[in-house]
Design a protein around this motif. Sequence first.
Motif, PDB file in Angstrom:
ATOM      1  N   PHE A 221      -4.354   2.346  -9.460  1.00  0.00           N
ATOM      2  CA  PHE A 221      -4.506   3.912  -9.233  1.00  0.00           C
ATOM      3  C   PHE A 221      -5.999   4.415  -8.995  1.00  0.00           C
ATOM      4  CE2 PHE A 221      -1.351   2.466 -12.484  1.00  0.00           C
ATOM      5  CZ  PHE A 221      -0.199   3.036 -11.698  1.00  0.00           C
ATOM      6  N   CYS A 222      -5.780   5.551  -8.277  1.00  0.00           N
ATOM      7  CA  CYS A 222      -7.092   6.457  -8.442  1.00  0.00           C
ATOM      8  C   CYS A 222      -6.775   7.606  -9.221  1.00  0.00           C
ATOM      9  CB  CYS A 222      -7.251   7.183  -6.892  1.00  0.00           C
ATOM     10  SG  CYS A 222      -8.780   8.106  -6.818  1.00  0.00           S
ATOM     11  N   VAL A 223      -7.999   7.856 -10.379  1.00  0.00           N
ATOM     12  CA  VAL A 223      -7.965   8.977 -11.106  1.00  0.00           C
ATOM     13  C   VAL A 223      -8.782   9.893 -10.896  1.00  0.00           C
ATOM     14  CG1 VAL A 223      -6.928   7.184 -13.294  1.00  0.00           C
ATOM     15  CG2 VAL A 223      -9.472   7.640 -12.845  1.00  0.00           C
ATOM     16  N   GLN A 224      -8.648  11.097 -11.311  1.00  0.00           N
ATOM     17  CA  GLN A 224      -9.431  12.355 -11.153  1.00  0.00           C
ATOM     18  C   GLN A 224     -10.546  12.376 -11.911  1.00  0.00           C
ATOM     19  OE1 GLN A 224      -9.376  14.650  -8.623  1.00  0.00           O
ATOM     20  NE2 GLN A 224      -7.223  14.364  -7.753  1.00  0.00           N
ATOM     21  N   ASP A 225     -10.445  12.016 -13.044  1.00  0.00           N
ATOM     22  CA  ASP A 225     -11.598  11.737 -14.123  1.00  0.00           C
ATOM     23  C   ASP A 225     -11.739  10.722 -14.931  1.00  0.00           C
ATOM     24  OD1 ASP A 225     -13.477  12.585 -15.883  1.00  0.00           O
ATOM     25  OD2 ASP A 225     -12.184  14.359 -16.860  1.00  0.00           O
ATOM     26  N   ASN A 226     -12.837  10.096 -14.861  1.00  0.00           N
ATOM     27  CA  ASN A 226     -13.025   8.856 -15.528  1.00  0.00           C
ATOM     28  C   ASN A 226     -13.452   9.126 -16.938  1.00  0.00           C
ATOM     29  OD1 ASN A 226     -15.658   9.366 -15.171  1.00  0.00           O
ATOM     30  ND2 ASN A 226     -16.032   7.674 -13.656  1.00  0.00           N
ATOM     31  N   LYS A 227     -13.161   9.926 -17.711  1.00  0.00           N
ATOM     32  CA  LYS A 227     -13.576  10.175 -19.068  1.00  0.00           C
ATOM     33  C   LYS A 227     -12.861   9.130 -19.905  1.00  0.00           C
ATOM     34  CE  LYS A 227     -14.173  14.899 -18.852  1.00  0.00           C
ATOM     35  NZ  LYS A 227     -13.255  16.351 -19.403  1.00  0.00           N
ATOM     36  N   GLY A 228     -13.157   8.048 -20.104  1.00  0.00           N
ATOM     37  CA  GLY A 228     -12.649   6.887 -20.756  1.00  0.00           C
ATOM     38  C   GLY A 228     -11.218   6.664 -20.381  1.00  0.00           C
ATOM     39  N   TYR A 229     -11.123   5.114 -20.320  1.00  0.00           N
ATOM     40  CA  TYR A 229      -9.942   4.582 -19.778  1.00  0.00           C
ATOM     41  C   TYR A 229      -8.835   4.465 -20.688  1.00  0.00           C
ATOM     42  CZ  TYR A 229     -12.327   4.593 -15.358  1.00  0.00           C
ATOM     43  OH  TYR A 229     -13.034   4.880 -14.101  1.00  0.00           O
ATOM     44  N   LEU A 230      -7.561   4.450 -20.317  1.00  0.00           N
ATOM     45  CA  LEU A 230      -6.528   4.085 -21.238  1.00  0.00           C
ATOM     46  C   LEU A 230      -6.625   2.630 -21.358  1.00  0.00           C
ATOM     47  CD1 LEU A 230      -3.777   5.408 -18.725  1.00  0.00           C
ATOM     48  CD2 LEU A 230      -5.047   6.812 -20.261  1.00  0.00           C
ATOM     49  N   THR A 231      -6.022   2.222 -22.393  1.00  0.00           N
ATOM     50  CA  THR A 231      -5.856   0.715 -22.506  1.00  0.00           C
ATOM     51  C   THR A 231      -4.351   0.422 -22.124  1.00  0.00           C
ATOM     52  OG1 THR A 231      -5.409   0.962 -24.799  1.00  0.00           O
ATOM     53  CG2 THR A 231      -7.810   0.647 -24.380  1.00  0.00           C
ATOM     54  N   SER A 232      -3.340   1.193 -22.392  1.00  0.00           N
ATOM     55  CA  SER A 232      -2.121   0.967 -22.431  1.00  0.00           C
ATOM     56  C   SER A 232      -1.289   2.306 -22.053  1.00  0.00           C
ATOM     57  CB  SER A 232      -1.190   0.156 -23.429  1.00  0.00           C
ATOM     58  OG  SER A 232      -1.107   0.881 -24.534  1.00  0.00           O
TER      59      SER A 232
ATOM     60  N   MET B  33      -1.726  11.858 -17.600  1.00  0.00           N
ATOM     61  CA  MET B  33      -2.812  11.809 -16.829  1.00  0.00           C
ATOM     62  C   MET B  33      -2.279  12.107 -15.330  1.00  0.00           C
ATOM     63  SD  MET B  33      -6.035   9.089 -15.853  1.00  0.00           S
ATOM     64  CE  MET B  33      -6.655   9.346 -17.648  1.00  0.00           C
ATOM     65  N   ARG B  34      -2.444  12.867 -14.378  1.00  0.00           N
ATOM     66  CA  ARG B  34      -2.035  12.802 -12.855  1.00  0.00           C
ATOM     67  C   ARG B  34      -2.845  11.885 -12.114  1.00  0.00           C
ATOM     68  NH1 ARG B  34       2.446  14.228 -11.406  1.00  0.00           N
ATOM     69  NH2 ARG B  34       2.014  14.895  -9.244  1.00  0.00           N
TER      70      ARG B  34
ATOM     71  N   LYS C 227       0.913  -1.214   0.043  1.00  0.00           N
ATOM     72  CA  LYS C 227      -0.009   0.028  -0.113  1.00  0.00           C
ATOM     73  C   LYS C 227       0.877   1.092  -0.006  1.00  0.00           C
ATOM     74  CE  LYS C 227      -3.994  -2.193   2.202  1.00  0.00           C
ATOM     75  NZ  LYS C 227      -5.148  -1.951   2.116  1.00  0.00           N
ATOM     76  N   VAL C 228       0.509   2.117  -0.835  1.00  0.00           N
ATOM     77  CA  VAL C 228       1.366   3.451  -0.905  1.00  0.00           C
ATOM     78  C   VAL C 228       0.259   4.459  -1.269  1.00  0.00           C
ATOM     79  CG1 VAL C 228       3.393   2.573  -1.744  1.00  0.00           C
ATOM     80  CG2 VAL C 228       1.766   3.109  -3.310  1.00  0.00           C
ATOM     81  N   PHE C 229       0.603   5.822  -1.117  1.00  0.00           N
ATOM     82  CA  PHE C 229      -0.230   6.884  -1.773  1.00  0.00           C
ATOM     83  C   PHE C 229       0.704   7.708  -2.242  1.00  0.00           C
ATOM     84  CE2 PHE C 229      -2.791  10.963  -1.363  1.00  0.00           C
ATOM     85  CZ  PHE C 229      -3.854  10.243  -1.982  1.00  0.00           C
ATOM     86  N   ILE C 230       0.809   7.826  -3.559  1.00  0.00           N
ATOM     87  CA  ILE C 230       2.055   8.485  -4.340  1.00  0.00           C
ATOM     88  C   ILE C 230       1.296   9.132  -5.451  1.00  0.00           C
ATOM     89  CG2 ILE C 230       4.159   8.448  -5.619  1.00  0.00           C
ATOM     90  CD1 ILE C 230       4.720   5.646  -4.178  1.00  0.00           C
ATOM     91  N   PRO C 231       1.561  10.336  -5.722  1.00  0.00           N
ATOM     92  CA  PRO C 231       1.121  11.248  -6.879  1.00  0.00           C
ATOM     93  C   PRO C 231       2.301  10.910  -8.038  1.00  0.00           C
ATOM     94  CG  PRO C 231       1.783  12.742  -5.175  1.00  0.00           C
ATOM     95  CD  PRO C 231       1.970  11.445  -4.645  1.00  0.00           C
ATOM     96  N   ILE C 232       1.572  10.723  -9.141  1.00  0.00           N
ATOM     97  CA  ILE C 232       2.662  10.314 -10.199  1.00  0.00           C
ATOM     98  C   ILE C 232       1.921  10.606 -11.430  1.00  0.00           C
ATOM     99  CG2 ILE C 232       3.596   8.391  -9.002  1.00  0.00           C
ATOM    100  CD1 ILE C 232       2.021   6.557 -10.744  1.00  0.00           C
ATOM    101  N   GLU C 233       2.626  10.559 -12.500  1.00  0.00           N
ATOM    102  CA  GLU C 233       2.028  10.529 -13.937  1.00  0.00           C
ATOM    103  C   GLU C 233       1.870   9.277 -14.890  1.00  0.00           C
ATOM    104  OE1 GLU C 233       4.508  13.438 -16.146  1.00  0.00           O
ATOM    105  OE2 GLU C 233       3.647  15.125 -14.810  1.00  0.00           O
ATOM    106  N   LEU C 234       0.904   9.173 -15.446  1.00  0.00           N
ATOM    107  CA  LEU C 234       0.764   7.806 -16.451  1.00  0.00           C
ATOM    108  C   LEU C 234       0.649   8.844 -17.658  1.00  0.00           C
ATOM    109  CD1 LEU C 234      -2.415   5.957 -15.028  1.00  0.00           C
ATOM    110  CD2 LEU C 234       0.091   5.582 -14.518  1.00  0.00           C
ATOM    111  N   GLN C 235       1.699   8.383 -18.453  1.00  0.00           N
ATOM    112  CA  GLN C 235       1.967   8.922 -19.985  1.00  0.00           C
ATOM    113  C   GLN C 235       1.114   7.565 -20.844  1.00  0.00           C
ATOM    114  OE1 GLN C 235       6.294   8.962 -20.135  1.00  0.00           O
ATOM    115  NE2 GLN C 235       6.383  10.830 -19.127  1.00  0.00           N
ATOM    116  N   PHE C 236       0.525   8.321 -21.882  1.00  0.00           N
ATOM    117  CA  PHE C 236       0.015   7.592 -22.967  1.00  0.00           C
ATOM    118  C   PHE C 236      -0.050   8.403 -24.088  1.00  0.00           C
ATOM    119  CE2 PHE C 236      -2.889   9.579 -20.159  1.00  0.00           C
ATOM    120  CZ  PHE C 236      -3.940  10.246 -20.985  1.00  0.00           C
TER     121      PHE C 236
END
Length: 100
Positions: free
Chosen positions: A47-58, A33-34, A19-28
């Motif tokens: 991950f917990c995302v701020q906005d769920n406007k469509g999800y990444l696939t990779s 996406m922060r 278990k962690v709680f780390i703000p990071i970036e996902l690049q696609f």
Amino acid sequence: MLNRRRTDQGDFRLSDRHKVFIPIELQFNSGVMRVHMLDVSESGARFCVQDNKGYLTSGRVHLPELLVSFRVTWHSGRFIGVRFKRILTSNEIEYVLETI
């Protein structure tokens, strides 16, 4: 046969989840996406995302000095689970847990 263990939540895991709680970036492909990393194991993360406007696939998890490709395996509301395209080494897990 893979050695899977049942967790307290009743699901099966190949490796221990930290278990962690780390703000990071996902690049696609379409940008960055922060997010907050909530847990990590050698094979994936949640991950917990701020906005769920469509999800990444990779995409790629970007931490200082660590860049790991992933594919999304599940999503539910503001949460997404990913499987890394390679297993993280014990040194990389320690880096995530202690350095950040």
